[in-house]
Scaffold this active site. Structure first.
Site, PDB file in Angstrom:
ATOM      1  N   LYS A  72       0.858  -1.190   0.000  1.00  0.00           N
ATOM      2  CA  LYS A  72       0.000   0.000   0.000  1.00  0.00           C
ATOM      3  C   LYS A  72       0.887   1.230   0.000  1.00  0.00           C
ATOM      4  O   LYS A  72       2.049   1.155   0.429  1.00  0.00           O
ATOM      5  CB  LYS A  72      -0.885   0.012   1.258  1.00  0.00           C
ATOM      6  CG  LYS A  72      -2.160   0.789   1.097  1.00  0.00           C
ATOM      7  CD  LYS A  72      -3.189  -0.003   0.317  1.00  0.00           C
ATOM      8  CE  LYS A  72      -4.459   0.755   0.066  1.00  0.00           C
ATOM      9  NZ  LYS A  72      -5.486  -0.083  -0.567  1.00  0.00           N
ATOM     10  N   GLY A 112     -21.685   5.726  -3.439  1.00  0.00           N
ATOM     11  CA  GLY A 112     -20.578   6.229  -4.265  1.00  0.00           C
ATOM     12  C   GLY A 112     -20.279   5.218  -5.348  1.00  0.00           C
ATOM     13  O   GLY A 112     -21.176   4.529  -5.834  1.00  0.00           O
ATOM     14  N   ASN A 113     -19.011   5.108  -5.699  1.00  0.00           N
ATOM     15  CA  ASN A 113     -18.617   4.195  -6.772  1.00  0.00           C
ATOM     16  C   ASN A 113     -19.074   2.767  -6.485  1.00  0.00           C
ATOM     17  O   ASN A 113     -19.833   2.160  -7.250  1.00  0.00           O
ATOM     18  CB  ASN A 113     -17.082   4.293  -6.921  1.00  0.00           C
ATOM     19  CG  ASN A 113     -16.574   3.474  -8.085  1.00  0.00           C
ATOM     20  OD1 ASN A 113     -17.337   2.770  -8.748  1.00  0.00           O
ATOM     21  ND2 ASN A 113     -15.283   3.549  -8.332  1.00  0.00           N
ATOM     22  N   ALA A 114     -18.627   2.230  -5.355  1.00  0.00           N
ATOM     23  CA  ALA A 114     -18.957   0.835  -5.033  1.00  0.00           C
ATOM     24  C   ALA A 114     -20.466   0.648  -4.838  1.00  0.00           C
ATOM     25  O   ALA A 114     -21.055  -0.303  -5.359  1.00  0.00           O
ATOM     26  CB  ALA A 114     -18.193   0.416  -3.776  1.00  0.00           C
ATOM     27  N   GLY A 115     -21.094   1.559  -4.099  1.00  0.00           N
ATOM     28  CA  GLY A 115     -22.515   1.412  -3.777  1.00  0.00           C
ATOM     29  C   GLY A 115     -23.424   1.522  -4.998  1.00  0.00           C
ATOM     30  O   GLY A 115     -24.385   0.764  -5.143  1.00  0.00           O
ATOM     31  N   GLY A 163     -23.903   4.164   1.502  1.00  0.00           N
ATOM     32  CA  GLY A 163     -22.760   4.736   0.772  1.00  0.00           C
ATOM     33  C   GLY A 163     -23.002   4.601  -0.719  1.00  0.00           C
ATOM     34  O   GLY A 163     -22.645   3.591  -1.326  1.00  0.00           O
TER      35      GLY A 163
END
Ligand code: NAD
Length: 415
Positions: free
Chosen positions: A105, A219-222, A217
């Site tokens: 990371k 956003g992108n994932a949701g 959420g």
């Protein structure tokens, strides 16, 4: 809980798995720490002519299974310990889906919202100049994470190629399609989550068609979870929320219309024929599948008892605290743990690397088919372990992932 050092939490999770696996002390110690940490200072010329010095990190947590892989976060709260923790979790994530990759990371402590596009470009290039000697398709491969984008990946790849004087698109993933990105990367995390939710439902003998889902959420994932949950599994979206609050309708919400509405208005509130709902109320709805897709530590010992979903598919990283886990376990909630449920993203990142290396690109269908195989196989392995050892799915995922990395360390003669 909110103030717990994330790396201490990652080490604690490993300790539990190590005890269950009976790991030798040397293997256990090796897996408790990053094998390599790089700390850099990045002087960057700002648009007003001044220079600011940023602190950057790259952690190569464990490379026993292959080149390390993991995203880059640009965040004001980034510290060496957040990067170490995320590096450990990446190590277990690539292992649980059986990718020939280690975990790593990176991060830069900064607030990207305060940076102009040209400042971001200079910061991206400065970071690569500082860590380039440690990167490479056979060494360590970064990717986007919180507040880093395909455009930032493009600048970084370009800087790396400029330093080496040749093409190396596989040095970084999450690139735009036009310069070596993979088809299917954009919804890969949610698609992988939907695939494992499908497999969980089979084990629980639930026919998901017409059953309900809620998304915390959006956003992108949701958003992609809502679209794909409906398209691939026939689930009915009954509630969704973002940081400003949520919307609910027991008759169902059209995910596509809600995505468009959020894009146009920047909020979910006021979406026609829905009632307002708070984030906390959303978590407590009676649903078949709940997708936490926002932040860490939202399901705690305070609210875990009130969750009424059958399957908890953790697209977010770390949404459930260890205390909450025990409660969910007792209440029979089937948890798809984060590093299994959201591993679709790194899996398609790996596909991107493979395509870059061969300089030969796959059709979308090919990506979907291979992703489905990987996720289904990973689910089966974890489920099998949970049955064999009589442990919950999170503990089983740790046992599968840690055992693989430990075996690779032993085979290499490191311990
Ligand atoms: P994002 O920034 O696109 O979306 C996050 C959403 O959560 C936003 O809509 C935001 O408004 C909402 N949110 C913030 N605070 C909230 C709150 N208190 N309650 C409800 N909603 C809130 O981020 P993303 O890429 O979708 O990532 C979401 C989570 O999924 C993170 O934990 C991330 O680490 C994890 N994840 C994402 C990917 C990926 O490929 N996008 C891969 C692996 C893991």
């Amino acid at each position: 809980m909110a103030n717990i050092n994330p790396f201490a939490m990652a080490q604690q999770q490993l300790d539990t798995a190590a005890a269950k696996l009976g790991l030798e002390p040397a293997v256990h110690e090796l897996l408790r720490w990053p094998m390599k940490e790089i700390k850099v200072l990045l002087p960057v010329r700002m648009d007003d002519g001044s220079t600011r010095v940023f602190h950057g990190y790259r952690v190569q947590y464990n490379g026993a299974l292959g080149p390390t892989k993991g995203g880059l976060r640009w965040h004001p709260d980034e510290t060496i310990d957040t990067v170490r923790a995320l590096g450990a979790w990446m190590t277990w994530k690539t292992s649980v889906v059986d990718l020939p990759l280690g975990g790593g990371k990176g991060g830069v402590t900064c607030n990207p919202k305060e940076l102009s596009e040209t400042e971001k470009e200079r910061l991206a290039r400065a970071y690569i100049r500082a860590v380039a000697e440690h990167l490479g398709v056979m060494r360590d491969v970064p990717a986007p994470d919180v507040y880093t984008t395909p455009q930032i990946m493009s600048w970084m790849m370009d800087e790396y190629e400029t330093i080496l004087g040749e093409h190396h698109p596989g040095v970084i993933t999450g690139k735009p399609l036009a310069i070596g990105g993979s088809a299917g990367r954009v919804d890969a995390t949610s698609r992988g989550g939907v695939y494992v939710a499908r497999e969980a439902a089979k084990k629980l003998n639930i026919d998901l068609t017409g059953k309900t889902m809620a998304i915390q959420g959006f956003g992108n994932a949701g958003q992609y979870a809502a679209l794909l949950g409906q398209k691939l599994l026939g689930l009915k979206l009954i509630a969704a929320s973002d940081s400003k609050g949520g919307v609910y309708s027991e008759n169902g919400i059209d995910p596509e219309a809600l995505v468009k509405y959020k894009l146009q208005t920047g909020t979910l509130q006021g979406f026609p024929v829905t009632d307002a709902i708070s984030n906390e109320e959303l978590l407590q709805l009676e649903t078949t599948v709940l997708f936490p897709s926002a932040l860490e530590q939202v399901i705690t010992e305070q609210n875990a008892d009130k969750l009424k979903c059958k399957i908890l598919c953790e697209l977010a990283n770390g949404p459930t605290t260890p205390e909450a886990d025990d409660i969910l376990d007792q209440n029979g909630v089937f948890v798809l743990p984060d590093f299994l449920a959201n591993a679709g993203g790194v899996t398609v990142s790996y596909f991107e690397q493979v395509q870059n290396t061969y300089n030969f690109y796959w059709e979308l269908d090919e990506v979907y088919k291979r992703l489905d195989l990987k996720m289904t196989h990973a689910f089966e392995n974890v489920y099998g372990m949970s049955q064999q050892e009589n442990v919950n799915m999170r503990q089983a995922a740790y046992l599968v992932a840690v055992a693989r990395v430990a075996e690779a360390c032993r085979l290499r003669g490191w311990v």
